[in-house]
Design a protein around this motif. Structure first.
Motif, PDB file in Angstrom:
ATOM      1  N   SER A 214      -2.617   0.517  17.881  1.00 48.00           N
ATOM      2  CA  SER A 214      -3.585   0.657  16.454  1.00 48.00           C
ATOM      3  C   SER A 214      -4.929   1.609  17.074  1.00 48.00           C
TER       4      SER A 214
ATOM      5  N   ASN B 154       0.795  -1.065   0.182  1.00 49.01           N
ATOM      6  CA  ASN B 154       0.115   0.038   0.001  1.00 49.01           C
ATOM      7  C   ASN B 154       0.816   1.207  -0.054  1.00 49.01           C
TER       8      ASN B 154
ATOM      9  N   THR C 255       2.888  -1.094   5.586  1.00 53.01           N
ATOM     10  CA  THR C 255       1.311  -0.795   5.360  1.00 53.01           C
ATOM     11  C   THR C 255       0.732  -2.151   5.562  1.00 53.01           C
ATOM     12  N   LEU C 256      -0.683  -2.295   5.813  1.00 56.91           N
ATOM     13  CA  LEU C 256      -1.541  -3.427   5.647  1.00 56.91           C
ATOM     14  C   LEU C 256      -2.183  -3.463   3.977  1.00 56.91           C
ATOM     15  N   TYR C 257      -1.970  -4.537   3.610  1.00 63.44           N
ATOM     16  CA  TYR C 257      -2.812  -4.706   2.068  1.00 63.44           C
ATOM     17  C   TYR C 257      -4.157  -4.271   2.246  1.00 63.44           C
ATOM     18  N   GLN C 258      -4.445  -3.325   1.250  1.00 63.43           N
ATOM     19  CA  GLN C 258      -5.657  -2.732   1.178  1.00 63.43           C
ATOM     20  C   GLN C 258      -6.489  -2.303   2.574  1.00 63.43           C
ATOM     21  N   LYS C 259      -5.485  -2.129   3.635  1.00 62.24           N
ATOM     22  CA  LYS C 259      -6.194  -1.726   4.805  1.00 62.24           C
ATOM     23  C   LYS C 259      -5.723  -0.325   5.363  1.00 62.24           C
ATOM     24  N   SER C 260      -4.392  -0.118   5.123  1.00 63.83           N
ATOM     25  CA  SER C 260      -3.934   0.952   5.833  1.00 63.83           C
ATOM     26  C   SER C 260      -2.746   1.479   5.008  1.00 63.83           C
TER      27      SER C 260
ATOM     28  N   ASP D 159      -1.139   0.752  13.045  1.00 67.19           N
ATOM     29  CA  ASP D 159      -2.306   0.735  12.103  1.00 67.19           C
ATOM     30  C   ASP D 159      -3.167   1.727  12.552  1.00 67.19           C
ATOM     31  N   HIS D 160      -3.463   2.829  11.792  1.00 70.55           N
ATOM     32  CA  HIS D 160      -4.658   3.614  11.820  1.00 70.55           C
ATOM     33  C   HIS D 160      -4.560   4.532  13.300  1.00 70.55           C
TER      34      HIS D 160
END
Length: 174
Positions: A125, A49, A67-72, A107-108
């Motif tokens: 998170s 990402n 990052t996280l795939y398709q999430k962050s 994340d986030h």
């Protein structure tokens, strides 16, 4: 020379007057602004990402951004200092923030403008760090508010120093 690698059709974009240490690794969907410095052993892994870095940012030795795939995604504002061995995983860091050595931002999480994350802190998170505050500990907790002018002055001094350090390496290569 830094390793700059395309992946999944994304090629990193590097701003003007940006220093990349010889063994820095920048992969995939990464955009770095102007006047930045990416130091030795740092990895910016935009393979799953995006990573967006503003102007005047220094990311010090041994830091890892992912990052996280398709999430962050990672968003870093302007004039941010990221200390040695920091891990940022899918978080937002606003303008003028300082991330102390060895801190972990998950994340986030959102690090507010001018906030300071103490060395070794773990920001969990979804944590919202208020602008102009200091967080410390594992997990990181609010410690106190900081004088906005004092924090800005301190972080600008660090950013200016890292810009100067980067110029030393540029001089050596000329």
């Amino acid at each position: 020379m830094a390793l700059i690698k395309s992946v999944r059709g994304f090629t990193p974009k590097i701003g003007n007057d940006t220093f990349l240490a010889d063994n820095a690794t920048i992969i995939g969907d990464v955009e770095i602004g102007d006047g930045c410095s990416i130091w030795f052993g740092t990895v910016l892994r935009g393979d799953v990402n995006s990573i967006r870095i503003g102007n005047g940012v220094n990311i010090q030795d041994g830091s890892v951004l992912h990052t996280l795939y398709q999430k962050s995604i990672i968003e870093i504002g302007n004039n941010v200092s990221v200390g040695h061995n920091v891990v940022i995983h899918g978080a937002k860091v606003c303008d003028g923030a300082l991330l102390g050595m060895g801190s972990i931002i998950l994340d986030h999480a959102v690090i507010g403008e001018g906030a300071i994350i103490a060395a070794g802190a773990v920001v969990l998170s979804n944590t919202q760090v208020e602008p102009g505050s200091i967080y410390a500990g594992a997990p990181a907790k609010f410690i106190k508010k900081v004088d906005p002018e004092q924090a800005k002055e301190m972080n600008q001094k660090i950013a200016n120093n890292y810009h100067m350090y980067a110029s030393w390496y540029k001089e050596e290569s000329e």
